[in-house]
Enzyme design. Structure first.
Site, PDB file in Angstrom:
ATOM      1  N   ASN A  37      23.010 148.854  60.343  1.00 39.84           N
ATOM      2  CA  ASN A  37      23.690 147.780  59.604  1.00 39.84           C
ATOM      3  C   ASN A  37      24.213 146.743  60.616  1.00 39.84           C
ATOM      4  O   ASN A  37      25.390 146.424  60.672  1.00 39.84           O
ATOM      5  CB  ASN A  37      24.815 148.329  58.727  1.00 39.84           C
ATOM      6  CG  ASN A  37      25.285 147.281  57.728  1.00 39.84           C
ATOM      7  OD1 ASN A  37      26.454 146.948  57.634  1.00 39.84           O
ATOM      8  ND2 ASN A  37      24.354 146.711  56.999  1.00 39.84           N
ATOM      9  N   ALA A  80      26.175 140.420  64.428  1.00 39.26           N
ATOM     10  CA  ALA A  80      26.134 139.694  65.708  1.00 39.26           C
ATOM     11  C   ALA A  80      26.856 140.448  66.829  1.00 39.26           C
ATOM     12  O   ALA A  80      26.556 140.239  68.006  1.00 39.26           O
ATOM     13  CB  ALA A  80      26.734 138.305  65.525  1.00 39.26           C
ATOM     14  N   GLY A  81      27.805 141.326  66.469  1.00 31.33           N
ATOM     15  CA  GLY A  81      28.468 142.144  67.491  1.00 31.33           C
ATOM     16  C   GLY A  81      27.460 143.082  68.159  1.00 31.33           C
ATOM     17  O   GLY A  81      27.444 143.226  69.380  1.00 31.33           O
ATOM     18  N   HIS A  82      26.594 143.692  67.348  1.00 30.52           N
ATOM     19  CA  HIS A  82      25.588 144.592  67.919  1.00 30.52           C
ATOM     20  C   HIS A  82      24.541 143.816  68.729  1.00 30.52           C
ATOM     21  O   HIS A  82      24.121 144.267  69.797  1.00 30.52           O
ATOM     22  CB  HIS A  82      24.841 145.341  66.806  1.00 30.52           C
ATOM     23  CG  HIS A  82      25.687 146.255  65.984  1.00 30.52           C
ATOM     24  ND1 HIS A  82      26.054 145.981  64.692  1.00 30.52           N
ATOM     25  CD2 HIS A  82      26.227 147.467  66.272  1.00 30.52           C
ATOM     26  CE1 HIS A  82      26.764 146.972  64.211  1.00 30.52           C
ATOM     27  NE2 HIS A  82      26.906 147.883  65.144  1.00 30.52           N
ATOM     28  N   GLN A  94      30.538 162.779  63.298  1.00 29.78           N
ATOM     29  CA  GLN A  94      31.728 161.983  63.597  1.00 29.78           C
ATOM     30  C   GLN A  94      32.435 161.476  62.339  1.00 29.78           C
ATOM     31  O   GLN A  94      33.380 160.709  62.437  1.00 29.78           O
ATOM     32  CB  GLN A  94      31.385 160.823  64.537  1.00 29.78           C
ATOM     33  CG  GLN A  94      30.545 159.713  63.936  1.00 29.78           C
ATOM     34  CD  GLN A  94      30.102 158.716  64.998  1.00 29.78           C
ATOM     35  OE1 GLN A  94      29.219 158.985  65.788  1.00 29.78           O
ATOM     36  NE2 GLN A  94      30.707 157.531  65.016  1.00 29.78           N
ATOM     37  N   GLN A 109      33.860 146.464  72.743  1.00 21.25           N
ATOM     38  CA  GLN A 109      35.304 146.666  72.955  1.00 21.25           C
ATOM     39  C   GLN A 109      36.065 146.706  71.629  1.00 21.25           C
ATOM     40  O   GLN A 109      37.238 147.027  71.589  1.00 21.25           O
ATOM     41  CB  GLN A 109      35.862 145.541  73.833  1.00 21.25           C
ATOM     42  CG  GLN A 109      35.445 145.692  75.286  1.00 21.25           C
ATOM     43  CD  GLN A 109      35.718 144.458  76.112  1.00 21.25           C
ATOM     44  OE1 GLN A 109      36.255 143.469  75.618  1.00 21.25           O
ATOM     45  NE2 GLN A 109      35.324 144.491  77.368  1.00 21.25           N
ATOM     46  N   VAL A 117      33.018 140.513  68.862  1.00 19.28           N
ATOM     47  CA  VAL A 117      32.553 139.265  68.240  1.00 19.28           C
ATOM     48  C   VAL A 117      33.327 139.094  66.932  1.00 19.28           C
ATOM     49  O   VAL A 117      33.467 140.046  66.156  1.00 19.28           O
ATOM     50  CB  VAL A 117      31.025 139.309  67.985  1.00 19.28           C
ATOM     51  CG1 VAL A 117      30.553 138.026  67.294  1.00 19.28           C
ATOM     52  CG2 VAL A 117      30.278 139.506  69.296  1.00 19.28           C
TER      53      VAL A 117
HETATM   54  O1  PAF Z   1      30.057 152.909  67.643  1.00 17.76           O
HETATM   55  C1  PAF Z   1      29.171 153.488  66.980  1.00 17.76           C
HETATM   56  O2  PAF Z   1      28.390 152.863  66.244  1.00 17.76           O
HETATM   57  C2  PAF Z   1      29.038 154.996  67.068  1.00 17.76           C
HETATM   58  O3  PAF Z   1      30.286 155.602  67.177  1.00 17.76           O
HETATM   59  C3  PAF Z   1      28.093 155.464  68.190  1.00 17.76           C
HETATM   60  C4  PAF Z   1      28.619 155.081  69.561  1.00 17.76           C
HETATM   61  C5  PAF Z   1      26.709 154.868  67.974  1.00 17.76           C
HETATM   62  C6  PAF Z   1      27.963 156.998  68.162  1.00 17.76           C
HETATM   63  O4  PAF Z   1      27.461 157.447  66.947  1.00 17.76           O
END
Ligand code: PAF
EC number: 6.3.2.1
Length: 286
Positions: A32, A35-37, A61, A150, A178
């Site tokens: 999903n 722009a941050g990714h 998680q 960050q 971002v």
């Molecule tokens: O920041 C995330 O999207 C998740 O915590 C990561 C680092 C991909 C681990 O599942």
């Protein structure tokens, strides 16, 4: 850009890049993408020759009452964005590929210290899940460097600690958050917000900016600043989860003498939990 689903295919593609003498950069994500990714991928492309991204919504998680089931999955759009940002290889494993023996007996990685409190307190087990999957992904990809946002300040501290404590030969790069024009930090979870909630959401970051401005102008009663900011968040429609001021390198509680600070917040708006942070250096010339 190639997309592979198995560790075998991932190994083959990375081995070929290595044989060509390429440095491997890695950006793990849960998809999903926004722009941050893509900023993380662009940074990896700048600093390495072969960029691997992963999309894996990691069940380990998520807590039992969290949004694992509804977490947005948008693979086709994500592939396009990754390609445009300079990604060479996308790894999209199934849960069985990552946890073939199930999750109950899975060996876990538990980072001490920086993983405690903040999101570690609100989301028990969350950082064990993150540290475990990041360790597994690092072992699968064997990157030279990896880039994280960050925006997840505590997560970045957990990963830096993990890499240091377990002697992993991976350079960790943190990229600035971002933001939308109105200041809201980009997040996949912003997609859960109604129009009204989206209009109210920038108040979270504004409350952090006000704390930072007060500290910069000499206020040292941190408890008072937190109480005022929480009132502001509540007035804007948030239900504060935590709001803390910490020393930004160690993540220990800030004392009035500290110069490098980070304000970290999590707050619910409706059912959506947003996090944000603001790090600043009182000695920096602005
Ligand atoms: O920041 C995330 O999207 C998740 O915590 C990561 C680092 C991909 C681990 O599942």
């Amino acid at each position: 850009m190639n997309t592979v689903k198995t560790i075998r295919e991932l190994h083959a593609a990375v081995a070929q890049a290595r044989a060509e003498g390429k440095q491997i950069g890695f950006v793990p994500t849960m998809g999903n993408l926004h722009a941050g990714h893509t900023a993380l991928v662009a940074k990896a492309a700048q600093r390495s020759d072969f960029v691997v991204a992963s999309i894996f919504v990691n069940p380990l998680q998520f807590g039992p009452n969290e949004d694992l089931g509804t977490y947005p999955r948008t693979l086709a759009a994500d592939q396009e964005k990754l390609f445009e940002a300079g990604c060479h290889l996308l790894f999209t494993p199934d849960v069985e590929e990552i946890y073939p023996g199930g999750m109950a007996g899975q060996t876990r990685v538990c980072v001490q210290g920086v993983a405690e409190g903040l999101c570690g307190a609100s989301r028990p087990g969350h950082f064990d899940g993150v540290a475990t999957v990041v360790t597994k992904l690092f072992n699968m990809v064997q990157p030279d460097l990896a880039v994280f946002g960050q925006k997840d300040f505590q997560q970045l501290a957990v990963i830096r600690t993990l890499v240091r404590d377990l002697n992993m030969p991976v350079q960790i790069i943190g990229e600035p958050t971002v933001r939308a024009e109105d200041g809201l930090a980009l997040s996949s979870r912003n997609g859960y917000l109604s129009e009204e909630q989206r209009r109210a959401a920038p108040a979270l970051y504004r409350s952090l900016q006000q704390i930072a401005a007060s500290i910069r102008s000499g206020e040292r009663d941190l408890a008072k600043l937190i109480a005022i900011a929480q009132q502001q968040q509540t007035a804007a429609g948030f239900r504060p989860d935590y709001l803390e001021i910490r020393e930004s390198n160690s993540l220990r509680a800030a004392s009035p003498e500290d110069r490098q600070l980070v304000i970290l917040a999590a707050a619910f708006i409706g059912n959506t939990r947003l996090i944000d942070n603001l790090a600043f250096d009182l000695d920096a010339v602005t």
